[in-house]
Design an enzyme around this catalytic site. Structure first.
Site, PDB file in Angstrom:
ATOM      1  N   HIS A  77       1.865   3.823   7.991  1.00  0.00           N
ATOM      2  CA  HIS A  77       0.422   3.593   8.070  1.00  0.00           C
ATOM      3  C   HIS A  77       0.104   2.178   7.630  1.00  0.00           C
ATOM      4  CE1 HIS A  77      -0.656   4.527   3.615  1.00  0.00           C
ATOM      5  NE2 HIS A  77       0.597   4.165   3.710  1.00  0.00           N
ATOM      6  N   CYS A 136       0.236  -3.624   1.474  1.00  0.00           N
ATOM      7  CA  CYS A 136       0.029  -2.371   2.224  1.00  0.00           C
ATOM      8  C   CYS A 136      -0.950  -2.562   3.380  1.00  0.00           C
ATOM      9  CB  CYS A 136      -0.468  -1.271   1.293  1.00  0.00           C
ATOM     10  SG  CYS A 136       0.752  -0.805   0.046  1.00  0.00           S
ATOM     11  N   HIS A 183       3.364  -0.093   7.318  1.00  0.00           N
ATOM     12  CA  HIS A 183       4.545   0.093   6.474  1.00  0.00           C
ATOM     13  C   HIS A 183       4.814   1.592   6.383  1.00  0.00           C
ATOM     14  CE1 HIS A 183       1.209   0.635   3.655  1.00  0.00           C
ATOM     15  NE2 HIS A 183       2.045   1.344   2.898  1.00  0.00           N
ATOM     16  N   HIS A 225       6.675   5.178   4.522  1.00  0.00           N
ATOM     17  CA  HIS A 225       6.973   5.846   3.256  1.00  0.00           C
ATOM     18  C   HIS A 225       7.933   6.985   3.517  1.00  0.00           C
ATOM     19  CE1 HIS A 225       3.977   3.974   0.663  1.00  0.00           C
ATOM     20  NE2 HIS A 225       3.116   4.060   1.654  1.00  0.00           N
ATOM     21  N   ASP A 281       4.584  14.342  10.637  1.00  0.00           N
ATOM     22  CA  ASP A 281       5.967  13.905  10.480  1.00  0.00           C
ATOM     23  C   ASP A 281       6.374  12.892  11.550  1.00  0.00           C
ATOM     24  OD1 ASP A 281       8.523  13.857   9.320  1.00  0.00           O
ATOM     25  OD2 ASP A 281       9.262  15.385  10.702  1.00  0.00           O
ATOM     26  N   HIS A 282       6.940  11.785  11.092  1.00  0.00           N
ATOM     27  CA  HIS A 282       7.396  10.691  11.953  1.00  0.00           C
ATOM     28  C   HIS A 282       6.277  10.171  12.857  1.00  0.00           C
ATOM     29  CE1 HIS A 282      11.273  12.017  10.466  1.00  0.00           C
ATOM     30  NE2 HIS A 282      11.719  10.817  10.811  1.00  0.00           N
ATOM     31  N   GLU A 309       3.338  10.288  -3.099  1.00  0.00           N
ATOM     32  CA  GLU A 309       3.639   9.124  -2.266  1.00  0.00           C
ATOM     33  C   GLU A 309       4.923   8.461  -2.754  1.00  0.00           C
ATOM     34  OE1 GLU A 309       0.992   5.632  -0.478  1.00  0.00           O
ATOM     35  OE2 GLU A 309       1.296   5.443  -2.644  1.00  0.00           O
TER      36      GLU A 309
END
Length: 147
Positions: A17, A36, A42, A44, A86-87, A131
């Site tokens: 994100h 960020c 970027h 996570h 997801d992904h 996070e």
């Protein structure tokens, strides 16, 4: 008297994100969000992915001995969390984040709202989003978020 218990289950997922608010200028976004706010985003792995703890407070069924069938809970979490997030690039692939900054706080709200549609009314106690090992958000709907 009926016995009650809290059940928790976790899932992990990866997503990318960009922290960026349309209400702020590019300079203000950079100042607020720092690295960020990278225009290319970027990613996570939020502690081997995004970890969600769902805690339910329900009556233990006297016949099954369960608060909720874990197979059902796994399917609900797949539909509400894994499939949409997801992904994914949260800002580009998830319509919810088109106008909502994809902070961990807002990810927790998104997950809460999706799960509320699938679970028995009043059963979801809280959503906890890790996070990183140091950054954790707890969301309990519109109630107080005190532990």
């Amino acid at each position: 008297a009926p016995r009650r218990a809290r059940l928790s289950r976790s899932v992990s997922f990866s997503a990318c994100h960009r922290l960026h608010s349309k209400a702020l200028s590019d300079e203000e976004n950079l100042k607020l969000f720092g690295k960020c706010n990278n225009p290319n985003g970027h990613g996570h792995n939020y502690k081997a992915g995004l970890l969600i703890l769902l805690l339910f407070s329900l009556q233990i069924d006297p016949v099954s001995g369960m608060v909720m069938n874990l197979t059902d809970l796994k399917e609900y979490m797949q539909e509400a969390i894994m499939e949409p997030l997801d992904h994914k690039n949260l800002d580009k692939d998830v319509p919810y984040f088109a106008d909502v900054v994809s902070t961990t706080e807002n990810v927790a709200v998104f997950i809460w709202e999706n799960l509320q549609k699938l679970l028995p009314t009043g059963s979801l106690y809280k959503v906890k989003v890790y996070e990183t090992d140091q950054n954790v958000v707890v969301y309990k709907g519109e109630e107080s978020t005190s532990e």
